[in-house]
Write an enzyme that holds these catalytic residues in place. Structure first.
Site, mmCIF file in Angstrom:
data_model
loop_
_atom_site.group_PDB
_atom_site.id
_atom_site.type_symbol
_atom_site.label_atom_id
_atom_site.label_comp_id
_atom_site.label_asym_id
_atom_site.label_seq_id
_atom_site.Cartn_x
_atom_site.Cartn_y
_atom_site.Cartn_z
ATOM 1 N N ALA A 123 0.941 -1.285 -0.235
ATOM 2 C CA ALA A 123 0.137 0.000 0.113
ATOM 3 C C ALA A 123 1.038 1.258 0.095
ATOM 4 O O ALA A 123 1.653 1.337 0.665
ATOM 5 C CB ALA A 123 -1.000 0.094 1.328
ATOM 6 N N CYS A 124 0.572 2.268 -0.836
ATOM 7 C CA CYS A 124 1.470 3.548 -0.751
ATOM 8 C C CYS A 124 2.697 3.457 -1.061
ATOM 9 O O CYS A 124 3.353 2.694 -1.826
ATOM 10 C CB CYS A 124 0.711 4.259 0.370
ATOM 11 N N THR A 125 3.341 3.945 0.141
ATOM 12 C CA THR A 125 4.880 4.162 -0.029
ATOM 13 C C THR A 125 5.442 2.639 0.437
ATOM 14 O O THR A 125 6.759 2.366 0.276
ATOM 15 C CB THR A 125 5.305 4.913 1.169
#
Length: 340
Positions: A121-123
Site C-alpha cells: 500500500a502506498c509508500t
C-alpha cells in the site's frame, strides 16, 4: 463438503508503518466471509482469511504517530502464507532507505521465489523497489513519491496516475497508490484469493468506492522542492507571483541574465520540468483552488490563471489532472462544502 483451508495474509509491520493502514487492512481481511453473514443472517460466517501482523523480531513498538503496534509473530516463525502485504511507510520522499530494511528484503525475496503473492500500500512499494523486485516492471506508489521512486530506480516503470498496479510474472506483485487506495488493494487481494463475490460483499459493507480515475485528481501538480541553483530559485519565486502574465518564461529568462539555452537547461536540471511545464503546474494548481472555492465559470477561471483560450485550458487540465474542470469541481467543491 470439504471446506478450503483459511488462507493467511502476513501484514509486514516496520517501525515506519502507519497504524491506520496496518489495522485497516487487518480489519478488512478479517471481515472476509464473516461479516456479510452477520448482516444478512444474524450469525457470523466462516472466516476466509487470517491476517497475521509480522515483524523482524516480533516485538511491540510505537508507530510514528504514537500508536502501539503489537506483531503476532516474527518473520522467522511464519508458516505457509498465501500473501504478504506491506502498509505505507511514514518516511519523507527524500529519506534514504538503502540498508534500512535488509532483513525484510531478504524475507520478501525468498517468499516471492516461493510463489507468494506480494502487495504494498502506498509508500510500502519503496521496499519492493529496494529489493529489486520492480526492475523492468510497472509500479505505482503515493503520487508525492513517484518522482523519488523513478529517480532512485530508473529500471522501474512508474505510473504516477494509477491507483492500482498488478505486475510481474503472473501479476504476483500488487501496488496501490496514495491515501485510501489501500482499500482498492485490499478488495483486489480478496478477489484474487477468495473471489469477486466476497470482494463485492466487503465493498458494500464498508461503503468502498473504487478509485476509477486513479490518483491524478488528488495530486498536487507542483512541488515545493528547494533548488540549489540560486538563479533558478529566484525565477521560481517570481513565477509563483506572476504565473498569470502573458509571457512568464521570457520574463524569467530575462531576470536570470542567462541565454535561452542555458536558462532552459539549468531550469530543467534544477526542477525536473521545463520552464513552461512549471508555469502550467502553477496555473493548474491555482485553477483547482478556484474550482473548489468559487462558482466562477470555467472560462473566467482560465483567464484568471493566464489562459486566453478556455478550450486549451480544458484540454490541458484534463490531460494533467485526469478530470475535466467541471468534473473536478463537482467532486471537490461538494467535498469542501460538506466539510464547512
Amino acid at each position: 463438503m470439504l471446506q478450503p483451508p483459511v488462507m493467511t495474509i502476513a501484514l509486514l509491520a516496520t517501525r515506519e508503518a502507519t497504524a491506520s493502514t496496518l489495522y485497516g487492512l487487518y480489519d478488512l481481511f478479517s471481515s472476509a466471509g464473516r461479516d456479510w453473514e452477520i448482516v444478512m443472517h444474524g450469525r457470523p460466517g466462516r472466516a476466509l482469511l487470517e491476517p497475521l501482523i509480522v515483524s523482524v523480531d516480533g516485538q511491540g513498538y510505537r508507530a510514528g504517530n504514537g500508536a502501539w503496534i503489537q506483531p503476532d509473530a516474527k518473520l522467522a516463525d511464519c508458516a505457509a502464507l498465501s500473501a504478504i502485504c506491506i502498509p505505507d511507510l511514514m518516511v519523507a520522499p527524500d529519506e534514504p532507505l538503502s540498508g534500512h530494511y535488509d532483513a525484510e528484503i531478504e524475507w520478501l525475496r525468498a517468499r516471492h521465489a516461493q510463489g507468494v503473492l506480494l502487495a504494498a500500500a502506498c509508500t510500502g512499494a519503496l521496499i519492493f523497489a529496494e529489493a529489486g523486485l520492480l526492475d523492468g516492471r510497472d509500479a505505482t506508489t503515493h503520487w508525492a513519491y513517484c518522482d523519488t521512486l523513478a529517480k532512485r530506480h530508473p529500471k522501474v516503470r512508474v505510473h504516477a496516475h494509477r491507483a492500482l498496479v498488478a505486475t510481474g510474472e503472473g501479476e504476483r506483485i500488487l501496488m496501490a497508490g496514495g491515501g485510501t487506495s489501500w482499500l482498492d488493494l485490499a478488495l483486489f487481494l480478496v478477489a484474487r484469493l477468495v473471489g469477486t463475490e466476497e470482494a463485492m460483499h466487503l465493498a458494500r459493507l464498508y461503503l468502498i468506492d473504487w478509485h476509477r480515475e486513479g490518483q491524478r485528481p488528488y495530486a498536487a501538480l507542483t512541488t515545493s522542492r528547494q533548488v540549489e541553483d540560486a538563479v533558478i530559485a529566484k525565477a521560481q519565486v517570481w513565477a509563483a507571483q506572476h504565473y498569470d502574465t502573458p509571457t512568464p518564461v521570457c520574463t524569467m529568462m530575462q531576470l536570470s541574465g542567462l541565454t535561452e539555452r542555458s536558462f532552459k537547461r539549468r531550469f530543467k536540471l534544477a526542477t525536473g520540468m521545463t520552464p513552461m511545464e512549471y508555469v502550467h503546474t502553477l496555473r493548474l494548481e491555482e485553477a483547482k483552488q478556484y474550482l473548489e472555492t468559487t462558482d466562477e465559470p470555467v472560462e473566467a477561471i482560465a483567464e484568471r490563471v493566464g489562459y486566453a483560450d478556455a478550450s486549451f485550458f480544458r484540454r490541458l487540465f484534463g490531460r494533467r489532472v485526469g478530470l475535466t474542470p467541471s468534473q473536478y469541481r463537482r467532486r471537490f467543491r461538494s467535498m469542501r462544502l460538506a466539510m464547512q
